[in-house]
Design an enzyme around this catalytic site. Structure first.
Site, PDB file in Angstrom:
ATOM      1  CE1 TYR A 135      -3.721  -2.388   0.459  1.00  0.00           C
ATOM      2  CE2 TYR A 135      -4.682  -0.263   1.016  1.00  0.00           C
ATOM      3  CZ  TYR A 135      -4.834  -1.579   0.650  1.00  0.00           C
ATOM      4  OH  TYR A 135      -6.089  -2.091   0.471  1.00  0.00           O
ATOM      5  CE  LYS A 190       1.112 -17.679  -2.382  1.00  0.00           C
ATOM      6  NZ  LYS A 190       0.148 -18.793  -2.492  1.00  0.00           N
ATOM      7  CG  ASP A 222      -2.916 -20.109  -1.195  1.00  0.00           C
ATOM      8  OD1 ASP A 222      -2.373 -20.067  -0.070  1.00  0.00           O
ATOM      9  OD2 ASP A 222      -2.443 -20.775  -2.141  1.00  0.00           O
ATOM     10  CG  ASP A 246      -8.293  -4.279   1.269  1.00  0.00           C
ATOM     11  OD1 ASP A 246      -9.210  -3.707   1.899  1.00  0.00           O
ATOM     12  OD2 ASP A 246      -8.215  -4.277   0.028  1.00  0.00           O
ATOM     13  CG  ASP A 250     -14.092  -6.225   2.086  1.00  0.00           C
ATOM     14  OD1 ASP A 250     -13.863  -5.491   3.067  1.00  0.00           O
ATOM     15  OD2 ASP A 250     -14.532  -5.791   0.997  1.00  0.00           O
TER      16      ASP A 250
HETATM   17  C1  IPM Z   1     -10.573  -0.620   3.601  1.00  0.00           C
HETATM   18  C2  IPM Z   1     -10.764  -0.017   2.242  1.00  0.00           C
HETATM   19  C3  IPM Z   1      -9.569   0.884   1.943  1.00  0.00           C
HETATM   20  C4  IPM Z   1      -8.341  -0.002   1.892  1.00  0.00           C
HETATM   21  C5  IPM Z   1      -9.701   1.734   0.663  1.00  0.00           C
HETATM   22  C6  IPM Z   1     -10.951   2.559   0.671  1.00  0.00           C
HETATM   23  C7  IPM Z   1      -8.496   2.589   0.453  1.00  0.00           C
HETATM   24  O1  IPM Z   1     -10.932  -1.013   1.293  1.00  0.00           O
HETATM   25  O2  IPM Z   1     -10.507   0.135   4.590  1.00  0.00           O
HETATM   26  O3  IPM Z   1     -10.492  -1.843   3.699  1.00  0.00           O
HETATM   27  O4  IPM Z   1      -8.020  -0.590   0.843  1.00  0.00           O
HETATM   28  O5  IPM Z   1      -7.674  -0.111   2.915  1.00  0.00           O
HETATM   29 MG    MG Z   2     -11.055  -2.986   2.084  1.00  0.00          MG
END
Ligand code: IPM
Ligand code: MG
Length: 356
Positions: A135, A190, A222, A246, A250
């Site tokens: 990042y 990884k 993975d 990240d 999710d």
């Molecule tokens: C998160 C989001 C952010 C990230 C974006 C909006 C930059 O996806 O907080 O997970 O990738 O960290």
């Molecule tokens: Mg995210």
């Protein structure tokens, strides 16, 4: 105690309004100041993270953040896009530790796309390193490829990297969190392919020596993605880098059926933090009064617990949320037959009522 309130874009303002309402009935004297961020910051002063907003966030004891982003800013240059605001806050406030709990409330067991027996009672914590990795690694960019088979072509590139101290400090946060929970930590890497994560594994293993009461295991990313849907309850605390975290966070959030329920905390070395719902700005439903404010309200609870030293108040809010779920109140994202569908304001009001 001063709280910076940064509502942002899309549904951000409506959900943050509900969390502020909740904070206001706790009987504490918080000083709250609001500032624009993301697309709203760009509209107000030509930058997604206006100087005055950053200054407020730096001065405050904690930051309550809504969400940023809207399709209408997709054509702006990268440094002006709303997402840069959250990346800039993470970097400037040195918020290296991102805590993302994934908890399945028993009342919402039917909302998951997975079988109830796989997810009922799920309670895992993902700890994502937030200021390093690909990042922020330099160099990055688009250039003319200098050598090799693609010499002369344009290429895009980023740099994956972690310094030893960055890995050590997030490992300490993770081991300490595991000590307070089920005493099990899974480090996701990884290491079979990437130097960065071979190194990560080596350092996490070394930090483990200071936490003999925590069981540590290592898992490739993975495989971790697979195990998260196969048998998610086998996890307790997961620690991983910025990029993998990240994605996995999710994924983990959807195990619970609703990303609208999940809070998050991003902390610095002194537990100052930025608190935001795990979901985004959802511009498609903005202004319709249907967004679920509970993730933001639960983020405010995390803020009370981690940054403001008000654990009982955090418990009060979390219990109030459980109470409104038990009453059968549901925003559309978590609605099921037999429950009562409510909007954003009604849900916020129900939490306020449950508190008093
Ligand atoms: C998160 C989001 C952010 C990230 C974006 C909006 C930059 O996806 O907080 O997970 O990738 O960290
Ligand atoms: Mg995210």
């Amino acid at each position: 105690m001063k709280i910076a309130i940064l509502p942002g874009d899309g549904i951000g303002p409506e959900i943050v309004e509900q969390a502020v309402k909740v904070l206001n009935v706790l009987g504490e004297s918080f000083e709250m100041e609001t500032a624009p961020v993301g697309g709203a910051g760009y509209e107000a002063s030509g930058h997604p993270l206006p100087e005055a907003t950053l200054k407020l966030a730096l001065e405050a004891d904690a930051v309550l953040f809504g969400a940023v982003g809207d399709w209408k800013y997709d054509t702006l240059d990268r440094p002006l896009r709303p997402e840069q605001a959250i990346l800039g806050l993470r970097k400037n406030l040195k918020l290296f530790a991102n805590l993302r709990p994934a908890i399945m409330y028993p009342e919402l067991a039917g909302a998951s796309t997975l079988k109830p027996e796989v997810v009922s009672g799920l309670d895992i914590l993902i700890i994502r390193e937030l200021t390093g990795d690909i990042y922020f690694g330099q160099p990055r960019g688009v250039r003319e490829c200098p050598d090799g088979p693609f010499k002369g072509e344009r290429e895009g590139f980023d740099t994956m990297r972690y310094a030893e101290s960055e890995i050590r400090r997030i490992a300490h946060v993770a081991f300490q969190a595991a000590q307070k929970r089920g005493k099990r930590l899974t480090s996701v890497d990884k290491a079979n392919v990437l130097e960065t994560f071979q190194f990560w594994k080596e350092i996490v293993t070394d930090v483990h020596k200071e936490y003999p009461d925590v069981a540590l295991d290592h898992m490739y990313v993975d495989n971790a993605a697979m195990q998260l849907v196969r048998a998610p309850k086998k996890f307790d605390v997961i620690v991983t880098g910025n990029m993998f975290g990240d994605i996995l966070s999710d994924q983990a959030s959807m195990l619970t059926g609703s990303i609208g329920m999940l809070p998050s905390a991003s902390l610095d070395a002194n537990n100052k933090g930025l608190y935001e719902p795990s979901h985004g700005s959802a511009p498609d439903i903005a202004g319709k009064g249907v967004a679920n404010p509970l993730a933001t309200i639960l983020s405010a609870a995390m803020m009370l617990r981690y940054s403001l030293n008000k654990a009982e108040q955090a418990d009060r809010i979390e219990n109030a949320v459980k109470k409104v779920l038990a009453q059968g109140l549901r925003t559309p994202d978590i609605y099921e037959a037999g429950t009562t569908k409510v909007g954003t304001t009604e849900m916020g009001q129900a939490v306020v009522s449950a508190l008093s």
